[in-house]
Design an enzyme around this catalytic site. Structure first.
Site, short mmCIF file in Angstrom:
data_model
loop_
_atom_site.label_atom_id
_atom_site.label_comp_id
_atom_site.label_asym_id
_atom_site.label_seq_id
_atom_site.Cartn_x
_atom_site.Cartn_y
_atom_site.Cartn_z
CD GLU A 354 28.87 -43.09 -0.54
OE1 GLU A 354 29.62 -42.49 -1.32
OE2 GLU A 354 27.63 -43.05 -0.61
CB CYS A 438 26.04 -41.54 -8.14
SG CYS A 438 25.89 -42.36 -6.53
#
Ligand SMILES: [Zn+2]
Length: 845
Positions: A354, A438
């Site tokens: 990420e 998230c």
């Protein structure tokens, strides 16, 4: 406490003719003496030199933000709470509380991830912001109930981390054998607390209640007791605690929280670490510990962790006056906007880790651009503006806000993107929720706070940073004022501001002239406009044109991106800002290979995308948009809740049955990028071909391209679609990140599969596979071994072959076998130990 300091932000005085009504002034830095969150009765402490006008003082009734904020309140927040209940996130606290009460037979299984509790914290934060603007007794009471559950899950000394409390002997495997020892790796104990602190501060400011704040203080006091100068050392594996502690310091006035925030930043770096403690095995760059933070210059590693850390650095620099930390933040920002920023304002090129990619590595279809990273970008850019007083930070913030951030949520507020790519072959769709959830929580907490990004003050002057119809009540030392904005921004650049002091008095208003209105799409050479700007922006005060803030800052009244109007304002005085919004063509720096021979479109702050429903044959990757073709804009109130669209003519490329390219003149339409994927799956592209060679026409249908493809599922379901394997596009090499499929983060699996179901039973005798392998960049390798099966009745049988099952990189691995007529083929593969696997392309004949 640190010394009282003065931060001088000297606005350059440039040669503005002394007009009767307008003068340019140098704003001498006033002592830094206010708080980000105003707290009655507390003594003034050093903080940011510029103070944002809180979102609670800015009421929007515009076409763009007000509906989104309302949908966030009525749809996103309730659905995120519901998901927290359904997925056991609320139950984590109930189970921890039951264990603390000594109950037997508690379900002690670990959560999916040790940070699952943060999702609840984030939605409570969002609900609190929402409550402070729109009272809702039912929501207020529901949040009270959740807070009681959270408080009950806190251990007597303040520790709160449900997986360890539920099962101290066998918590989640990332938690580590004892408190804190895996924190630098992935235990997320401090990350969880950071979100708790942020939620607690928001809830306290919104409701005046101390219930959640007391939980946060108790946990923060445990941290202070455990860590700090002369005590145990630590730094957060996933940042956020730093900025959260600064918020907690502002609300409580407890300086030890600030000291700890600075300590967590100062301690970060390449070890050595105490015995038994370790850094993340993915490497120190993964969570920005490759260097001391004040020595860093390049944004690297996990993008969300990075921007949360940079935000914390800005906070600590603002409050403590740490100049090395301030300088590091500015260096990192310069690096980012020069080589690692997407046109949509997204960051994080790579799904592997990420993470940020290499400089100028900005692939479009595989762009990660996590929604959370966009939220963090806006936290950080806003803070840099508050610290530096330069509109270039707002330029970047606005780009992210209107494009790569709001793209994270659907128009109905119910589904979310985790990655926000700039190109799609139909594999991407928003989802209701994620295993790692998230992003939805971050949207719920960000949206209600958007009005807080419009205005700021410094001493007796006002900054107007963003434009939206609505009213702001702004406190200034010389007396409160109101500013009414009347505008259809971002669809129209005409902005009328009515200034209303209680009585006539002198003060300065700094009006931001956006970079996009000054020939500067970003404050770097990463992107540039290629067409003629036409007329520049103008400002009138009470109908009188004032010296124009035209395109060259040096020749105008423009300083640091602001046009300053310092005069005696009377109630009802009117500023008319006109920001012409022609359709603009943008190209990327030559170093961005992914965008070469491509053009993107922008109008005002909005980046556009061509999407499948609006273009012939449901295709857009085949479109060529010659530079000479005229483009126009038109408002479509029936479309996507009302958007300005771009229209014109383009050329569509296609393959015929013989493999030759055909060119067809056709209509063209583009929509705001942020609104794509609200009408189902299909092609989308931000960067469109300028020349034939850059277009990607769909191959003429074959037995493979018309087949249905499925693959063994990923545990997190993060929107990977195996369709890329049969898109008919020739990979450049095994690591080509344009259009592939992989099973990352699954590693070392002995059994993954891909199945091809033909439209009708077909005779096949050869298979060619191009493996995906990102050696040098990520954790995916060619497989250890594989085999090919065909369907016969209900059985899968191995094909009869004397060929070898090739695993070469950067090449086609051909396999010939005894011809079979079958409805389906299946690859079964075994990954290399500790690595994942994937495919670029699969051809069958
Ligand atoms: Zn996220």
């Amino acid at each position: 406490m640190t010394e009282q300091r003065k931060l001088r932000i000297v606005l350059v005085i440039v040669g503005l003719a002394a007009a009767a009504t307008v003068t340019q002034v140098a704003c001498e830095g006033a002592p830094i003496n206010f708080q980000l969150f105003a707290q009655g009765g507390q003594p003034a402490k050093p903080d940011y030199p510029i103070k944002p006008v809180a979102f609670t003082a800015v009421h929007l009734n515009d076409e763009f933000w007000a509906p989104r904020i309302e949908i966030n309140r009525t749809a996103s927040i309730p659905s995120a709470f519901e998901q927290c209940e359904l997925t056991g996130r609320v139950n984590l606290f109930e189970r921890a509380a039951a264990v603390l009460r000594g109950e037997k037979n508690v379900d002690t299984r670990p959560p999916g991830y040790p940070f699952d509790e943060t999702d609840l914290y984030k939605v409570i934060e969002g609900a609190s912001y929402s409550l402070s603007v729109t009272p809702d007794p039912k929501l207020d009471a529901y949040v009270d109930g959740l807070i009681a559950k959270i408080a009950a899950a806190q251990e007597p000394d303040g520790y709160i981390y449900t997986t360890r409390t539920i099962n101290p002997q066998a918590p989640h495997r990332w938690a580590g054998p004892d408190r804190w020892v895996f924190e630098r790796d992935d235990s997320h104990e401090l990350y969880d607390l950071g979100h708790l602190f942020e939620a607690a501060v928001a809830h306290h400011l919104a409701t005046g209640k101390r219930t959640l704040l007391n939980v946060a203080i108790k946990a923060a006091d445990l941290l202070v007791k455990t860590f700090g100068p002369g005590k145990r050392t630590i730094w957060p594996g996933h940042q956020i605690t730093e900025m959260a502690l600064v918020k907690l310091y502002r609300v409580t006035g407890k300086e030890e929280y600030l000291t700890l925030a600075k300590f967590l930043l100062d301690e970060r770096g390449p070890g050595p670490y105490p015995e038994g403690e370790r850094a993340n095995p993915r490497g120190l760059t993964y969570n920005q510990a490759q260097l001391k933070v004040i020595e860093q210059s390049e944004p690297v590693g996990h993008a969300v962790r990075a921007v949360y850390m940079y935000s914390g650095m800005a906070d600590v620099a603002a409050v403590t006056g740490d100049q090395a930390m301030r300088a590091a933040g500015k260096r990192i920002w310069d690096y980012l906007v020069t080589s690692k920023l997407y046109l949509t304002g997204g960051i994080g090129a790579s799904g592997s880790g990420e993470a940020f990619g290499q400089p100028f590595e900005l692939p479009n279809m595989t762009a990660y651009n996590e929604t959370c990273a966009s939220v963090g970008m806006d936290f950080w850019n806003h803070r840099l503006f508050l610290l530096e007083g330069d509109a270039k930070y707002i330029d970047v913030m606005e780009r992210t806000l209107f494009n790569g951030l709001v793209s994270g949520v659907s128009l109905d507020g119910k589904t979310f993107f985790y990655p926000n790519p700039l190109e799609s072959n139909g594999q991407h769709a928003r989802q209701e929720w994620f295993g790692v959830a998230c992003c939805p929580g971050n949207i719920t907490r960000f949206m209600p706070s958007v009005p807080g990004y419009l205005y700021a003050t410094k001493g007796d002057s006002v900054y107007v940073n963003l434009f939206a119809k609505g009213t702001a009540n702004i406190d200034l030392p010389g007396g409160a004022i109101t500013i009414d904005q009347d505008t259809r921004y971002p669809w129209d650049g005409a902005i009328k501001m009515t200034v209303k002091p209680k009585q006539a008095r002198r003060f300065a208003i700094n009006v931001r002239i956006p970079g996009w209105a000054r020939m500067e799409p970003v404050p770097s050479a990463l992107y540039r406009f290629i067409d003629n700007a036409g007329a520049g922006p103008t400002i009138k005060v009470n109908g009188d044109l004032v010296p124009s803030p035209t395109l060259s800052p040096a020749a105008s009244g423009l300083a640091r991106g602001y046009f300053t109007i310092d005069r005696t304002w009377s109630p009802g005085d009117i500023i008319q800002l006109d920001l012409p919004m022609p359709v603009r063509r943008i190209v990327a720096n030559d170093k961005v290979i992914a965008d070469s021979n491509r053009v993107a479109l922008q109008r005002g702050p909005i980046v556009y995308a061509a999407e499948w429903p609006d273009n012939p044959n449901g295709k857009v990757r085949n479109i060529v948009l010659p530079d000479s073709n005229t483009l126009t804009a038109e408002f479509r109130k029936d479309l996507l809740n009302g958007v300005e669209v771009i229209k014109g003519r383009a050329v569509g490329l296609a393959f015929d049955a013989k493999g030759a390219i055909t060119r067809t003149e056709q209509p063209f339409m583009a929509i705001p990028y942020a609104t794509w994927a609200n009408r189902g799956r299909g092609q989308m592209a931000v960067w469109l071909a300028r020349v034939d060679a850059a277009a990607k026409p769909t191959p003429f249908p074959t037995v493979v391209t018309t087949a249905e493809i499925t693959a063994s599922p990923l545990p997190n379901g993060r929107g990977k679609n195996p369709r890329n394997i049969i898109d008919g596009e020739e990979p450049a090499n095994s690591s080509d990140s344009t259009a592939y499929f992989d099973w990352w983060p699954v590693q070392g699996s002995k059994m993954e599969w891909v199945e091809l179901k033909f439209a009708k039973p077909s005779m096949v005798s050869t298979s060619e596979i191009y493996w995906f392998d990102d050696t040098g960049r990520g954790g995916v390798r060619v497989p250890a071994s594989w085999r090919l099966l065909y369907k016969s009745g209900n059985q899968w049988l191995p094909v009869e072959t004397t060929s070898t099952f090739g695993t070469a990189r950067n090449a086609w691995n051909a396999l010939t076998f005894k011809p079979v007529t079958t409805p389906a083929l299946r690859i079964e593969l075994s990954m290399q130990q500790s690595f994942s696997a994937g495919l670029q392309e699969w051809k069958v004949k």
